[in-house]
Design a protein around this motif. Structure first.
Motif, PDB file in Angstrom:
ATOM      1  N   LEU A  55       0.829  -1.203   0.000  1.00 42.33           N
ATOM      2  CA  LEU A  55       0.000   0.000   0.000  1.00 42.33           C
ATOM      3  C   LEU A  55       0.862   1.251   0.000  1.00 42.33           C
ATOM      4  O   LEU A  55       0.553   2.231  -0.697  1.00 42.33           O
ATOM      5  CB  LEU A  55      -0.915  -0.011   1.220  1.00 42.33           C
ATOM      6  N   GLU A  56       1.970   1.237   0.725  1.00 39.07           N
ATOM      7  CA  GLU A  56       2.881   2.384   0.723  1.00 39.07           C
ATOM      8  C   GLU A  56       3.445   2.623  -0.674  1.00 39.07           C
ATOM      9  O   GLU A  56       3.631   3.774  -1.091  1.00 39.07           O
ATOM     10  CB  GLU A  56       4.018   2.151   1.715  1.00 39.07           C
ATOM     11  N   ALA A  57       3.717   1.546  -1.404  1.00 40.65           N
ATOM     12  CA  ALA A  57       4.239   1.681  -2.764  1.00 40.65           C
ATOM     13  C   ALA A  57       3.212   2.345  -3.677  1.00 40.65           C
ATOM     14  O   ALA A  57       3.550   3.222  -4.486  1.00 40.65           O
ATOM     15  CB  ALA A  57       4.634   0.313  -3.304  1.00 40.65           C
ATOM     16  N   VAL A  58       1.959   1.929  -3.554  1.00 33.55           N
ATOM     17  CA  VAL A  58       0.897   2.525  -4.361  1.00 33.55           C
ATOM     18  C   VAL A  58       0.731   3.994  -4.015  1.00 33.55           C
ATOM     19  O   VAL A  58       0.607   4.858  -4.896  1.00 33.55           O
ATOM     20  CB  VAL A  58      -0.435   1.767  -4.138  1.00 33.55           C
ATOM     21  N   GLN A  59       0.732   4.304  -2.723  1.00 36.84           N
ATOM     22  CA  GLN A  59       0.600   5.697  -2.286  1.00 36.84           C
ATOM     23  C   GLN A  59       1.758   6.549  -2.800  1.00 36.84           C
ATOM     24  O   GLN A  59       1.557   7.694  -3.222  1.00 36.84           O
ATOM     25  CB  GLN A  59       0.519   5.745  -0.759  1.00 36.84           C
ATOM     26  N   ALA A  60       2.979   5.986  -2.782  1.00 33.53           N
ATOM     27  CA  ALA A  60       4.146   6.733  -3.257  1.00 33.53           C
ATOM     28  C   ALA A  60       4.053   7.003  -4.756  1.00 33.53           C
ATOM     29  O   ALA A  60       4.332   8.112  -5.224  1.00 33.53           O
ATOM     30  CB  ALA A  60       5.424   5.956  -2.939  1.00 33.53           C
ATOM     31  N   LEU A  61       3.653   5.991  -5.526  1.00 33.34           N
ATOM     32  CA  LEU A  61       3.545   6.152  -6.975  1.00 33.34           C
ATOM     33  C   LEU A  61       2.524   7.211  -7.342  1.00 33.34           C
ATOM     34  O   LEU A  61       2.818   8.142  -8.110  1.00 33.34           O
ATOM     35  CB  LEU A  61       3.172   4.821  -7.619  1.00 33.34           C
ATOM     36  N   LEU A  62       1.317   7.098  -6.787  1.00 33.31           N
ATOM     37  CA  LEU A  62       0.257   8.036  -7.144  1.00 33.31           C
ATOM     38  C   LEU A  62       0.518   9.424  -6.562  1.00 33.31           C
ATOM     39  O   LEU A  62       0.180  10.436  -7.183  1.00 33.31           O
ATOM     40  CB  LEU A  62      -1.091   7.505  -6.676  1.00 33.31           C
ATOM     41  N   GLY A  63       1.150   9.468  -5.387  1.00 31.10           N
ATOM     42  CA  GLY A  63       1.480  10.758  -4.801  1.00 31.10           C
ATOM     43  C   GLY A  63       2.505  11.515  -5.635  1.00 31.10           C
ATOM     44  O   GLY A  63       2.338  12.711  -5.917  1.00 31.10           O
ATOM     45  N   ARG A  64       3.569  10.825  -6.033  1.00 33.70           N
ATOM     46  CA  ARG A  64       4.595  11.462  -6.875  1.00 33.70           C
ATOM     47  C   ARG A  64       4.013  11.913  -8.209  1.00 33.70           C
ATOM     48  O   ARG A  64       4.309  13.006  -8.704  1.00 33.70           O
ATOM     49  CB  ARG A  64       5.749  10.493  -7.128  1.00 33.70           C
ATOM     50  N   ALA A  65       3.192  11.024  -8.809  1.00 32.94           N
ATOM     51  CA  ALA A  65       2.631  11.330 -10.117  1.00 32.94           C
ATOM     52  C   ALA A  65       1.686  12.532 -10.040  1.00 32.94           C
ATOM     53  O   ALA A  65       1.663  13.372 -10.948  1.00 32.94           O
ATOM     54  CB  ALA A  65       1.902  10.112 -10.665  1.00 32.94           C
ATOM     55  N   ALA A  66       0.921  12.634  -8.964  1.00 36.86           N
ATOM     56  CA  ALA A  66       0.023  13.772  -8.804  1.00 36.86           C
ATOM     57  C   ALA A  66       0.809  15.071  -8.635  1.00 36.86           C
ATOM     58  O   ALA A  66       0.425  16.121  -9.172  1.00 36.86           O
ATOM     59  CB  ALA A  66      -0.905  13.544  -7.612  1.00 36.86           C
ATOM     60  N   GLU A  67       1.917  15.002  -7.894  1.00 40.45           N
ATOM     61  CA  GLU A  67       2.748  16.189  -7.707  1.00 40.45           C
ATOM     62  C   GLU A  67       3.311  16.689  -9.030  1.00 40.45           C
ATOM     63  O   GLU A  67       3.501  17.894  -9.216  1.00 40.45           O
ATOM     64  CB  GLU A  67       3.900  15.868  -6.754  1.00 40.45           C
ATOM     65  N   GLU A  68       3.566  15.753  -9.963  1.00 46.45           N
ATOM     66  CA  GLU A  68       4.088  16.116 -11.285  1.00 46.45           C
ATOM     67  C   GLU A  68       2.971  16.468 -12.266  1.00 46.45           C
ATOM     68  O   GLU A  68       3.235  16.785 -13.426  1.00 46.45           O
ATOM     69  CB  GLU A  68       4.912  14.965 -11.861  1.00 46.45           C
TER      70      GLU A  68
END
Length: 278
Positions: free
Chosen positions: A254-267
């Motif tokens: 779940l942390e991996a999913v949160q990191a991926l979508l969080g980074r992508a949203a920031e970009e």
């Protein structure tokens, strides 16, 4: 109940028991075998089947109609997408060579492409050129034949790209793992919000456990849908993509999913979602 997933060995291995009526209490499932680009589109429109395998990168568009299930998907280590080059780039491994070039990808909303965009923003000065969406099994022949400069590949391509005379430029999974310390979130299982999420997750988890307990029962089914893949490659594919995260996403998944979508949203690459509620 309707379900859609790819004909790739990891999916057919995982869902063999479920779709063959081997899970007690589960309803009969009607299967559609579809490339990830199609399922990503269906889930965004809200017109897809009851349960689907999609890319984690497509999850922000899915959440209006579907919810993430904690099992059945594909996460892991050492199993990420590859960027391959061929004769058109002289078999180079230099990231800068992708500047202005045509790159084939398996889906515009695939995790592979999202990882590629995050990586390219740091490593390809000026950015790549045209992005061409292709079914993943067509990408390596296109790179080999020179109609595409480079290709972003997934699945069993990790085991077969050398036979096409191609060179691995970058392993995006290795880049992600080094950069974050987290596993790579590739494929997610989602179900309609109107359905019994807990029951569906239990059936899928039971199907995963059945597959592990009876690994030879699904062989004929897996190879039937494996697109001319050898039994050895199919087995390696399953061993790489079906792991503990398939049975239970768990905290690190779940942390991996949160990191991926969080980074992508920031970009600005995906719509922002409340990743803490996934």
């Amino acid at each position: 109940m309707k379900i859609a997933f790819s004909p790739c060995p990891n999916d057919t291995f995982v869902f063999h028991a479920l779709v063959h009526g081997l899970i007690p209490g589960a309803p009969r499932f009607q299967v559609t075998y579809a490339d990830i680009d199609k399922t990503n589109g269906w889930v965004a429109s809200g017109e897809g089947p009851d349960v689907l395998k999609i890319s984690y990168a497509a999850l922000p568009w899915a959440l209006e109609h579907y919810t993430l299930l904690p099992c059945g998907g594909a996460l892991g280590r050492g199993c990420g997408p590859l960027i391959l080059s061929g004769a058109a780039l002289g078999g180079t491994t230099e990231a800068a060579a992708l500047a202005g070039r045509r790159v084939a990808v398996p889906s515009e909303r695939s995790t592979a492409y999202l990882l590629f965009r995050l990586w390219a923003a740091r490593h390809v000065p000026g950015g790549v050129g045209d992005i061409v969406v292709m079914p993943f099994h067509e990408i390596m022949p296109a790179v080999r034949d020179g109609s595409i400069d480079a290709g972003l590949v997934i699945h069993e391509a990790r085991f077969t790209y050398a036979s096409y005379g191609l060179t691995m430029m970058t392993d995006l999974g290795s880049w992600w793992e080094t950069d974050t310390g987290l596993p790579i979130p590739l494929g997610a299982i989602v179900a309609r919000r109107s359905l019994d999420q807990e029951a569906i997750a239990q059936w899928i988890r039971a199907s995963v456990e059945y597959a592990w307990a009876h690994p030879t029962e699904s062989e004929a089914y897996v190879l039937q849908h494996a697109q001319e893949m050898s039994p050895e490659v199919a087995k390696a594919h399953i061993e790489l993509y079906v792991n503990a995260y398939t049975a239970d996403l768990g905290r690190s998944g779940l942390e991996a999913v949160q990191a991926l979508l969080g980074r992508a949203a920031e970009e600005g690459l995906v719509p922002a979602v409340d990743v803490q509620r996934l």
